[in-house]
Design a protein around this motif. Structure first.
Motif, PDB file in Angstrom:
ATOM      1  N   GLY A 285       0.789  -1.223   0.000  1.00  0.00           N
ATOM      2  CA  GLY A 285       0.000   0.000   0.000  1.00  0.00           C
ATOM      3  C   GLY A 285       0.817   1.266   0.000  1.00  0.00           C
ATOM      4  N   HIS A 286       2.138   1.132   0.059  1.00  0.00           N
ATOM      5  CA  HIS A 286       3.020   2.302   0.119  1.00  0.00           C
ATOM      6  C   HIS A 286       2.836   3.210  -1.095  1.00  0.00           C
ATOM      7  N   SER A 287       2.866   2.622  -2.284  1.00  0.00           N
ATOM      8  CA  SER A 287       2.802   3.441  -3.492  1.00  0.00           C
ATOM      9  C   SER A 287       1.450   4.123  -3.641  1.00  0.00           C
ATOM     10  N   ARG A 288       0.377   3.423  -3.296  1.00  0.00           N
ATOM     11  CA  ARG A 288      -0.949   4.053  -3.340  1.00  0.00           C
ATOM     12  C   ARG A 288      -1.017   5.243  -2.388  1.00  0.00           C
ATOM     13  N   ALA A 289      -0.483   5.060  -1.192  1.00  0.00           N
ATOM     14  CA  ALA A 289      -0.539   6.134  -0.198  1.00  0.00           C
ATOM     15  C   ALA A 289       0.324   7.324  -0.621  1.00  0.00           C
ATOM     16  N   VAL A 290       1.527   7.059  -1.142  1.00  0.00           N
ATOM     17  CA  VAL A 290       2.394   8.134  -1.622  1.00  0.00           C
ATOM     18  C   VAL A 290       1.716   8.885  -2.762  1.00  0.00           C
ATOM     19  N   VAL A 400       6.971  10.586   0.086  1.00  0.00           N
ATOM     20  CA  VAL A 400       7.665   9.316   0.347  1.00  0.00           C
ATOM     21  C   VAL A 400       8.190   9.288   1.779  1.00  0.00           C
ATOM     22  N   ALA A 401       8.793  10.384   2.224  1.00  0.00           N
ATOM     23  CA  ALA A 401       9.373  10.423   3.565  1.00  0.00           C
ATOM     24  C   ALA A 401       8.309  10.233   4.641  1.00  0.00           C
ATOM     25  N   TYR A 402       7.172  10.906   4.481  1.00  0.00           N
ATOM     26  CA  TYR A 402       6.125  10.802   5.501  1.00  0.00           C
ATOM     27  C   TYR A 402       5.500   9.410   5.511  1.00  0.00           C
ATOM     28  N   ALA A 405       7.684   6.780   7.060  1.00  0.00           N
ATOM     29  CA  ALA A 405       7.759   6.860   8.516  1.00  0.00           C
ATOM     30  C   ALA A 405       6.587   6.146   9.177  1.00  0.00           C
ATOM     31  N   LEU A 406       5.430   6.150   8.523  1.00  0.00           N
ATOM     32  CA  LEU A 406       4.244   5.505   9.090  1.00  0.00           C
ATOM     33  C   LEU A 406       4.270   3.987   8.983  1.00  0.00           C
ATOM     34  N   GLU A 407       5.159   3.474   8.170  1.00  0.00           N
ATOM     35  CA  GLU A 407       5.187   2.037   7.896  1.00  0.00           C
ATOM     36  C   GLU A 407       6.271   1.345   8.710  1.00  0.00           C
ATOM     37  N   GLU A 413       9.849  -0.251  14.296  1.00  0.00           N
ATOM     38  CA  GLU A 413       8.399  -0.273  14.251  1.00  0.00           C
ATOM     39  C   GLU A 413       7.890   0.947  13.486  1.00  0.00           C
ATOM     40  N   ALA A 414       6.638   0.900  13.086  1.00  0.00           N
ATOM     41  CA  ALA A 414       6.016   2.056  12.444  1.00  0.00           C
ATOM     42  C   ALA A 414       5.890   3.201  13.437  1.00  0.00           C
ATOM     43  N   LEU A 415       6.006   4.425  12.946  1.00  0.00           N
ATOM     44  CA  LEU A 415       5.794   5.607  13.786  1.00  0.00           C
ATOM     45  C   LEU A 415       4.321   6.000  13.748  1.00  0.00           C
ATOM     46  N   ASP A 416       3.840   6.605  14.835  1.00  0.00           N
ATOM     47  CA  ASP A 416       2.494   7.157  14.777  1.00  0.00           C
ATOM     48  C   ASP A 416       2.539   8.509  14.062  1.00  0.00           C
TER      49      ASP A 416
END
Length: 523
Positions: A285-290, A400-402, A405-407, A413-416
């Motif tokens: 889901g990274h690319s969709r979210a970016v 991409v950076a944000y 960080a969530l993943e 671990e993922a960041l909140d």
């Protein structure tokens, strides 16, 4: 007409151009040079003509040969678990017939390749307990994944059916089903010969390729297909005019003149982004979210609609170069060595290579290749300074950076959301990310509402939770530890979930989760 002018005037790429670019990405995962799969498709079409196949069969043969190894990306992490450097092992596998003692020696010589001795011994012991069963499970997952991805990319159902037989053999000794002879679609029997013969002819010459095919005739290969080659091999392997394999392969496509419209291109690049993310389950889901983040920032800043669309497409495509880096590296929980880090730093360059031949995606290519560049010149792969980075490159970099960080990653671990925002502002203050676009992104994120996910598919809340973890590549044992459940309970949840959504493996579950907003508990 200048390609950039073409894009400005709305001239979009042909469908086959985008799929040809995808085939170059598949080459990366096989450890083969660019245009291996394109040349395989040309050879396969020449064989289809010699064998007198119908136009429909020829069309299926073309696309089967072009994307027959599409499942490799989806099972890269599992492949790396068994064999270490998945790309190196796939490259070397072309040199050996997958049967008998030579294959057994190859297999056990490559178990946990590049891993410490203790881990190699453990994995060899596990393989010895049931080598065929272990390989059969891996091949079954690969073939099911390939079929799922073919459909996801909008390819004909006959292509999806054919790629399910990638590892079968004419003599019935293949995997996962042991289908013999005519039970294997003729299109796949042709593609199998074309794929291996292309490598042997390119590396060792026509005579060596003919010898190899003769040795495998009646075993791995259909004798009729082999005979169609060896009766007059030179024309089968003839070079493309002017050495332009790209143009020659596109000309062979059954839909060579089919040009995508805007929505069709959007769907295809989104599917390719999903395909790229499967390389690393933790990035599902990274690319969709970016893509969504970049487009939303562009829209908030008042950019024109075509620029916003280009940002979205670049977000979907930016990580296709991941395929050229071994999953052994992506999945490493500890620090990378200097050579491993250098390979990671190359993946935006590999994205650029994949996109370089597709007309109509010039802006997307420019943005995507710079998604890890920094304003202070400390980024990669080129260390471009801020003066060389336009708004599109800067916006995609902050998206991409944000999202990254969530993943979760193997080493953290993922960041909140709050921690991710703090990290972004820190990188902006240190000169890496553009301050204006960083704040624009954080404003976009703050104004977002939690998306509504599908709730009419009969899945319970627990099954949705389990599905999200399965989609991210966690094993039943890992899910059990996270959710404080027994492994048996998790297995039951997985089986019921698969039955409800019609999935047969992780890739099917992952694509379902992506399409229905269930993929990521981290956004």
């Amino acid at each position: 007409m200048d390609p950039t002018a073409q894009q400005r005037r709305g001239v979009l790429p042909r469908r086959i151009e985008v799929l040809a670019g995808l085939s170059v990405a598949i080459d990366l995962g096989l450890g083969q040079p660019a245009e291996h799969m394109l040349r395989t498709a040309i050879i396969a079409c020449r064989l289809a003509d010699r064998l007198g196949l119908s136009s429909a069969q020829r069309a299926t043969t073309y696309y089967t040969a072009l994307i027959m190894w599409i499942g490799c990306n989806a099972d890269s992490e599992e492949y790396a678990r068994w064999f270490g450097d998945d790309i190196a092992v796939r490259h070397d596998a072309y040199s050996v017939d997958w049967v008998g003692m030579p294959f057994i020696r190859f297999l056990f010589g490559n178990v946990a390749r590049g891993e410490p001795t203790t881990r190699r011994m453990l994995m060899i012991g596990e393989m010895l307990r049931d080598a065929r069963g272990q390989l059969g499970a891996l091949m079954h997952s690969h073939c099911a994944s390939a079929a799922e991805l073919a459909v996801h990319l909008g390819l004909p159902i006959d292509v999806a059916r054919a790629v399910e037989f990638t590892f079968e053999r004419f003599d019935g000794a293949g995997l996962p089903r042991g289908c013999p002879g005519d039970e294997i679609p003729i299109e796949m029997r042709i593609a199998q010969v074309a794929d291996v013969a292309e490598v042997h002819q390119r590396m060792y010459g026509i005579d060596a390729a003919v010898t190899m095919m003769g040795a495998r005739s009646g075993g791995h290969f259909d004798p009729a297909v082999v005979d169609a080659v060896v009766s007059d091999p030179a024309p089968v392997f003839a070079e493309a005019a002017d050495g332009d394999v790209w143009s020659a392969a596109i000309a062979e496509a059954p839909d060579a003149e089919t040009r995508l419209d805007q929505d069709g291109l959007d769907r295809l690049v989104s599917a390719i982004g999903d395909f790229a993310d499967l390389k690393c389950p933790f990035a599902l889901g990274h690319s969709r979210a970016v893509a969504a983040l970049a487009a939303d920032v562009g829209a908030q800043l008042g950019m024109e609609a075509d620029e916003v669309r280009a940002l979205r497409r670049a977000g979907h495509l930016h990580d296709i170069g991941r395929l050229g880096v071994s999953s052994q590296i992506w999945s490493k929980p500890g620090d990378l060595t200097a050579s491993e880090w250098e390979r990671v730093r190359m993946h935006p360059y590999l994205t650029d290579r994949v996109l370089s031949r597709i007309s109509g995606l010039e802006r997307e290519r420019t943005y995507a290749r710079a998604h890890h560049e920094h304003l202070d010149g400390s980024g990669y792969p080129l260390g471009m300074p801020g003066a060389s980075l336009g708004p599109g490159e800067r916006i995609l970099a902050v998206a991409v950076a944000y999202q990254s960080a969530l993943e979760p990653r193997p080493y953290r671990e993922a960041l909140d959301a709050a921690s991710a925002a703090e990290r972004m502002r820190g990188r902006s203050a240190h000169g890496q990310l553009d301050p204006e676009y960083t704040e624009a992104l954080l404003s976009v994120v703050a104004g977002r509402h939690t998306p509504r996910v599908r709730d009419d598919d009969g899945l319970t809340l627990r099954e949705r939770e389990v599905l999200a973890h399965v989609a991210r590549g966690l094993s039943n044992r890992q899910i059990a530890d996270k959710l404080v459940l027994s492994e048996k309970t998790v297995r039951n949840h997985v089986e019921r979930t698969y039955a409800k959504i019609g999935a047969s493996n992780r890739v099917g579950a992952s694509l379902y989760a992506l399409q229905h907003g269930l993929a990521s508990p981290f956004v």
